[in-house]
Design a protein around this motif. Structure first.
Motif, PDB file in Angstrom:
ATOM      1  N   ARG A  13      78.390 -41.652  -0.533  1.00 48.77           N
ATOM      2  CA  ARG A  13      77.427 -41.285  -1.206  1.00 48.77           C
ATOM      3  C   ARG A  13      76.044 -41.735  -0.766  1.00 48.77           C
ATOM      4  O   ARG A  13      75.108 -41.183  -0.872  1.00 48.77           O
ATOM      5  CB  ARG A  13      77.400 -41.874  -2.847  1.00 48.77           C
ATOM      6  CG  ARG A  13      78.890 -41.290  -3.639  1.00 48.77           C
ATOM      7  CD  ARG A  13      79.156 -41.758  -4.893  1.00 48.77           C
ATOM      8  NE  ARG A  13      77.834 -41.983  -5.756  1.00 48.77           N
ATOM      9  CZ  ARG A  13      77.837 -42.686  -6.807  1.00 48.77           C
ATOM     10  NH1 ARG A  13      79.066 -42.771  -7.358  1.00 48.77           N
ATOM     11  NH2 ARG A  13      76.818 -42.584  -7.592  1.00 48.77           N
TER      12      ARG A  13
ATOM     13  N   LEU B  64      77.967 -29.109   4.918  1.00 50.44           N
ATOM     14  CA  LEU B  64      76.906 -28.901   3.791  1.00 50.44           C
ATOM     15  C   LEU B  64      76.813 -27.466   3.614  1.00 50.44           C
ATOM     16  O   LEU B  64      76.630 -27.128   2.546  1.00 50.44           O
ATOM     17  CB  LEU B  64      75.584 -29.873   3.906  1.00 50.44           C
ATOM     18  CG  LEU B  64      75.938 -31.305   3.720  1.00 50.44           C
ATOM     19  CD1 LEU B  64      74.743 -32.094   4.305  1.00 50.44           C
ATOM     20  CD2 LEU B  64      76.288 -31.605   2.123  1.00 50.44           C
TER      21      LEU B  64
ATOM     22  N   VAL C 192      81.726 -35.500  -3.405  1.00 46.12           N
ATOM     23  CA  VAL C 192      81.244 -36.181  -2.502  1.00 46.12           C
ATOM     24  C   VAL C 192      82.713 -37.201  -1.855  1.00 46.12           C
ATOM     25  O   VAL C 192      82.655 -37.280  -0.551  1.00 46.12           O
ATOM     26  CB  VAL C 192      80.195 -37.165  -2.720  1.00 46.12           C
ATOM     27  CG1 VAL C 192      80.037 -38.233  -1.841  1.00 46.12           C
ATOM     28  CG2 VAL C 192      79.227 -36.884  -3.300  1.00 46.12           C
TER      29      VAL C 192
ATOM     30  N   LEU D   3      75.563 -36.805  -7.681  1.00 48.19           N
ATOM     31  CA  LEU D   3      76.293 -37.564  -6.607  1.00 48.19           C
ATOM     32  C   LEU D   3      77.552 -37.978  -7.088  1.00 48.19           C
ATOM     33  O   LEU D   3      78.457 -38.366  -6.489  1.00 48.19           O
ATOM     34  CB  LEU D   3      75.508 -38.656  -6.153  1.00 48.19           C
ATOM     35  CG  LEU D   3      74.318 -38.058  -5.155  1.00 48.19           C
ATOM     36  CD1 LEU D   3      73.490 -39.117  -4.567  1.00 48.19           C
ATOM     37  CD2 LEU D   3      74.607 -37.079  -4.004  1.00 48.19           C
TER      38      LEU D   3
ATOM     39  N   VAL E 282      74.861 -39.415   1.728  1.00 45.49           N
ATOM     40  CA  VAL E 282      74.555 -38.106   1.070  1.00 45.49           C
ATOM     41  C   VAL E 282      73.048 -38.128   0.617  1.00 45.49           C
ATOM     42  O   VAL E 282      72.135 -37.349   0.753  1.00 45.49           O
ATOM     43  CB  VAL E 282      75.416 -37.626  -0.058  1.00 45.49           C
ATOM     44  CG1 VAL E 282      74.708 -36.435  -0.738  1.00 45.49           C
ATOM     45  CG2 VAL E 282      76.727 -37.077   0.566  1.00 45.49           C
ATOM     46  N   ASN E 283      72.956 -39.443  -0.043  1.00 43.71           N
ATOM     47  CA  ASN E 283      71.452 -39.726  -0.745  1.00 43.71           C
ATOM     48  C   ASN E 283      70.522 -40.088   0.575  1.00 43.71           C
ATOM     49  O   ASN E 283      69.357 -39.559   0.212  1.00 43.71           O
ATOM     50  CB  ASN E 283      71.626 -41.032  -1.514  1.00 43.71           C
ATOM     51  CG  ASN E 283      70.344 -41.119  -2.162  1.00 43.71           C
ATOM     52  OD1 ASN E 283      69.877 -40.482  -3.004  1.00 43.71           O
ATOM     53  ND2 ASN E 283      70.096 -42.476  -2.113  1.00 43.71           N
TER      54      ASN E 283
END
Length: 56
Positions: free
Chosen positions: A17, A38, A10, A5, A20-21
């Motif tokens: 971030r 993605l 990102v 990450l 995304v996590n």
């Protein structure tokens, strides 16, 4: 596929971030545009990244 990450992708991706996590851990469902980006990024069909299981 493991993704770091901290890497630069990102920042230019249009999501945080944290988002995304959360997507990666299944705590958040991405919008369709993010899901498609993605899939393009990883060069995979969207079905290989995300699955849909309806809740009763």
């Amino acid at each position: 596929m493991a993704v770091t990450l901290g890497s630069g992708w990102v920042a230019g991706f249009g999501v945080s971030r944290q988002s995304v996590n959360a997507i990666g851990t299944g705590k958040f469902d991405p919008s369709l545009p993010v899901a498609f980006r993605l899939a393009l990024l990883f060069e995979l069909p969207i079905e290989d990244i995300f699955s849909f299981e309806p809740t009763p």
